[in-house]
Design a protein around this motif. Structure first.
Motif, PDB file in Angstrom:
ATOM      1  N   ILE A   1       6.512  87.988  39.523  1.00 40.92           N
ATOM      2  CA  ILE A   1       5.224  87.777  38.841  1.00 40.92           C
ATOM      3  C   ILE A   1       4.543  86.514  39.375  1.00 40.92           C
ATOM      4  CG2 ILE A   1       4.166  87.195  36.607  1.00 40.92           C
ATOM      5  CD1 ILE A   1       6.338  89.070  35.324  1.00 40.92           C
ATOM      6  N   ASP A   2       5.291  85.431  39.491  1.00 47.39           N
ATOM      7  CA  ASP A   2       4.676  84.187  39.972  1.00 47.39           C
ATOM      8  C   ASP A   2       4.392  84.219  41.471  1.00 47.39           C
ATOM      9  OD1 ASP A   2       4.131  82.890  37.700  1.00 47.39           O
ATOM     10  OD2 ASP A   2       5.863  81.555  37.717  1.00 47.39           O
ATOM     11  N   LEU A   3       5.205  84.950  42.224  1.00 47.49           N
ATOM     12  CA  LEU A   3       4.917  85.098  43.653  1.00 47.49           C
ATOM     13  C   LEU A   3       3.580  85.821  43.844  1.00 47.49           C
ATOM     14  CD1 LEU A   3       5.940  84.740  46.587  1.00 47.49           C
ATOM     15  CD2 LEU A   3       7.009  87.001  46.377  1.00 47.49           C
ATOM     16  N   ALA A   4       3.331  86.797  43.002  1.00 45.78           N
ATOM     17  CA  ALA A   4       2.054  87.522  43.074  1.00 45.78           C
ATOM     18  C   ALA A   4       0.902  86.601  42.717  1.00 45.78           C
ATOM     19  CB  ALA A   4       2.084  88.725  42.128  1.00 45.78           C
ATOM     20  N   LYS A   5       1.109  85.785  41.695  1.00 47.30           N
ATOM     21  CA  LYS A   5       0.039  84.863  41.287  1.00 47.30           C
ATOM     22  C   LYS A   5      -0.225  83.831  42.390  1.00 47.30           C
ATOM     23  CE  LYS A   5      -1.239  81.453  37.783  1.00 47.30           C
ATOM     24  NZ  LYS A   5      -2.572  81.456  38.355  1.00 47.30           N
ATOM     25  N   TYR A   6       0.841  83.312  42.953  1.00 52.78           N
ATOM     26  CA  TYR A   6       0.722  82.324  44.046  1.00 52.78           C
ATOM     27  C   TYR A   6      -0.065  82.920  45.217  1.00 52.78           C
ATOM     28  CZ  TYR A   6       2.407  79.186  47.775  1.00 52.78           C
ATOM     29  OH  TYR A   6       2.493  78.308  48.828  1.00 52.78           O
ATOM     30  N   THR A   7       0.296  84.137  45.598  1.00 55.49           N
ATOM     31  CA  THR A   7      -0.363  84.787  46.738  1.00 55.49           C
ATOM     32  C   THR A   7      -1.813  85.109  46.409  1.00 55.49           C
ATOM     33  OG1 THR A   7       1.775  85.722  47.350  1.00 55.49           O
ATOM     34  CG2 THR A   7      -0.159  86.727  48.359  1.00 55.49           C
ATOM     35  N   ALA A   8      -2.055  85.581  45.185  1.00 59.32           N
ATOM     36  CA  ALA A   8      -3.428  85.921  44.785  1.00 59.32           C
ATOM     37  C   ALA A   8      -4.305  84.671  44.759  1.00 59.32           C
ATOM     38  CB  ALA A   8      -3.413  86.604  43.418  1.00 59.32           C
ATOM     39  N   ASP A   9      -3.754  83.558  44.289  1.00 59.63           N
ATOM     40  CA  ASP A   9      -4.523  82.302  44.261  1.00 59.63           C
ATOM     41  C   ASP A   9      -4.885  81.852  45.672  1.00 59.63           C
ATOM     42  OD1 ASP A   9      -4.439  82.212  41.527  1.00 59.63           O
ATOM     43  OD2 ASP A   9      -2.923  80.633  41.390  1.00 59.63           O
ATOM     44  N   LEU A  10      -3.919  81.941  46.586  1.00 56.49           N
ATOM     45  CA  LEU A  10      -4.205  81.541  47.976  1.00 56.49           C
ATOM     46  C   LEU A  10      -5.201  82.496  48.622  1.00 56.49           C
ATOM     47  CD1 LEU A  10      -0.699  80.402  49.305  1.00 56.49           C
ATOM     48  CD2 LEU A  10      -2.675  78.977  48.789  1.00 56.49           C
ATOM     49  N   SER A  11      -5.076  83.773  48.319  1.00 52.29           N
ATOM     50  CA  SER A  11      -6.023  84.748  48.852  1.00 52.29           C
ATOM     51  C   SER A  11      -7.438  84.376  48.406  1.00 52.29           C
ATOM     52  CB  SER A  11      -5.645  86.151  48.343  1.00 52.29           C
ATOM     53  OG  SER A  11      -6.673  87.064  48.613  1.00 52.29           O
ATOM     54  N   ASP A  12      -7.582  84.070  47.131  1.00 50.61           N
ATOM     55  CA  ASP A  12      -8.884  83.698  46.581  1.00 50.61           C
ATOM     56  C   ASP A  12      -9.442  82.461  47.291  1.00 50.61           C
ATOM     57  OD1 ASP A  12     -10.864  84.145  44.604  1.00 50.61           O
ATOM     58  OD2 ASP A  12     -10.174  82.334  43.580  1.00 50.61           O
ATOM     59  N   LYS A  13      -8.585  81.464  47.419  1.00 52.15           N
ATOM     60  CA  LYS A  13      -9.000  80.200  48.065  1.00 52.15           C
ATOM     61  C   LYS A  13      -9.438  80.428  49.512  1.00 52.15           C
ATOM     62  CE  LYS A  13      -6.352  76.503  50.184  1.00 52.15           C
ATOM     63  NZ  LYS A  13      -7.340  75.476  50.414  1.00 52.15           N
ATOM     64  N   PHE A  14      -8.603  81.106  50.302  1.00 54.32           N
ATOM     65  CA  PHE A  14      -8.930  81.264  51.728  1.00 54.32           C
ATOM     66  C   PHE A  14     -10.088  82.247  51.942  1.00 54.32           C
ATOM     67  CE2 PHE A  14      -4.685  79.359  52.302  1.00 54.32           C
ATOM     68  CZ  PHE A  14      -5.019  78.367  53.212  1.00 54.32           C
ATOM     69  N   CYS A  15     -10.164  83.284  51.123  1.00 55.24           N
ATOM     70  CA  CYS A  15     -11.293  84.220  51.274  1.00 55.24           C
ATOM     71  C   CYS A  15     -12.606  83.497  50.994  1.00 55.24           C
ATOM     72  CB  CYS A  15     -11.134  85.427  50.357  1.00 55.24           C
ATOM     73  SG  CYS A  15      -9.815  86.537  50.892  1.00 55.24           S
ATOM     74  N   LYS A  16     -12.602  82.611  49.987  1.00 48.74           N
ATOM     75  CA  LYS A  16     -13.824  81.856  49.681  1.00 48.74           C
ATOM     76  C   LYS A  16     -14.114  80.831  50.763  1.00 48.74           C
ATOM     77  CE  LYS A  16     -13.974  82.293  44.685  1.00 48.74           C
ATOM     78  NZ  LYS A  16     -13.053  82.005  43.598  1.00 48.74           N
TER      79      LYS A  16
END
Ligand SMILES: O=C(O)[C@H](O)[C@@H](O)[C@H](O)[C@H](O)COP(=O)(O)O
Length: 313
Positions: free
Chosen positions: A85-100
């Motif tokens: 669950i936290d690995l998914a959150k970590y990856t999703a947060d980084l995805s959001d940051k780098f995509c922006k």
């Protein structure tokens, strides 16, 4: 998605450009992006990128020591489910940051049990901008893509087939080549992506700088296809190397080298099970030498461990 509880967290020191990827005539061409639109990569200092405390908000920090350069954390979870669950959150947060920030997110995965631990990410299907993902393998077995041993197949069956990453942004190896030729071919692929600004380059090392590398670790402490005592662990020039004497079958593989892994912005090492407690201890407490102990990142290295894997720390 709600963040899960984890047992403990240890912190260590430690203008829009439209690009065209050259078309290819080999079987890899299906996996090369066409007419990519990628914003120019932005620069940011390691100090301005902090995700400390983002993972496992209800956790307890045992210690915190920060270095000026790379941040290193160890997250320990009561169950693999909470880790996932936290690995998914970590990856999703980084995805959001780098995509922006840069309009693209370059993600690298290993084979093995890591892929199963990515299952919760599939649930983020609505909130992630999958169209900006670029998906790579840190290592691959030199077998056909439909073969049971293929890391491509493993990732496809369990992850890629469930999320809308454009097929042209999925960089599988050319499985019609020998190990040596496949490694050279993959390195050429990475160089094209650097030239077209999909992939950044580390200003300090000159090697490609992936946004996130997700690694598993073997019971002997290997990462990617970099095995204990093998000369490839000392490779300093190549981006992608071949190995034909892998102690873990199949013997023929290609692998990113340490300079590439360690030039990445973020690296997550995901390790579960008591069978890996000893190499975890060797790598983190420096009680021995295992390849996993040589992993670093330019900005942040996070170890995601379940309780059994952390039992010797
Ligand atoms: O293709 C491979 O063999 C891998 O990429 C390898 O580095 C793997 O990640 C580790 O061996 C951990 O695998 P497990 O988590 O399944 O033990």
């Amino acid at each position: 998605m709600a963040s899960s509880c984890f047992l403990r967290s240890i912190l260590f020191s430690s203008p829009t450009t439209t690009t065209n990827i050259p078309s290819r005539s080999d079987p890899l061409s299906a996996f090369f992006p066409n007419n990519l639109t990628c914003p120019k990569p932005s620069r940011f200092s390691s100090l301005s990128v902090s995700s400390i405390g983002r993972v496992g908000e209800c956790g307890r920090k045992l210690s915190e020591v920060r270095s000026m350069a790379m941040k290193k954390r160890v997250e320990i979870y009561d169950t693999e489910e909470n880790l996932a669950i936290d690995l998914a959150k970590y990856t999703a947060d980084l995805s959001d940051k780098f995509c922006k920030e840069r309009g693209a997110f370059t993600v690298v995965v290993s084979g093995g049990s890591l892929i199963k631990s990515l299952r919760k990410l599939v649930e983020e299907v609505e909130s992630i901008d999958w169209s900006r993902w670029h998906f790579f393998w840190v290592d691959e077995r030199v077998v056909p893509k439909h073969h049971e041993d293929s890391n491509y197949k493993l990732a496809y069956d369990n992850f890629l087939s469930k999320v809308p990453i454009p097929p042209g942004n999925v960089y599988a190896i050319n499985d019609s080549l020998s190990a040596e030729a496949a490694a050279d071919d993959y390195e050429t692929c990475l160089k094209h992506l650097v030239n077209t600004n999909v992939l950044r380059v580390s200003e300090s090392t000159g090697f490609p700088k992936f946004d996130l590398v997700l690694l598993g670790m073997g019971p002997d402490g290997h990462v990617a296809s970099l095995f204990p005592g093998h000369g490839l662990c000392d490779e300093k020039k190549k981006w992608v190397a071949s190995i034909t004497d892998s102690p873990k079958p199949p013997s023929e593989r290609i692998t990113f080298t340490f300079p590439v892994i360690n030039s990445s912005a973020h690296v997550a090492l995901v390790v579960c099970g008591s069978g890996k407690a000893e190499p975890v201890q060797m790598a983190l407490n420096k009680t021995g030498s295992v390849p996993a102990g040589s992993v670093s990142a330019e900005e942040e290295l996070v170890w995601f461990l379940d309780k059994p894997a952390s039992s010797k720390l």
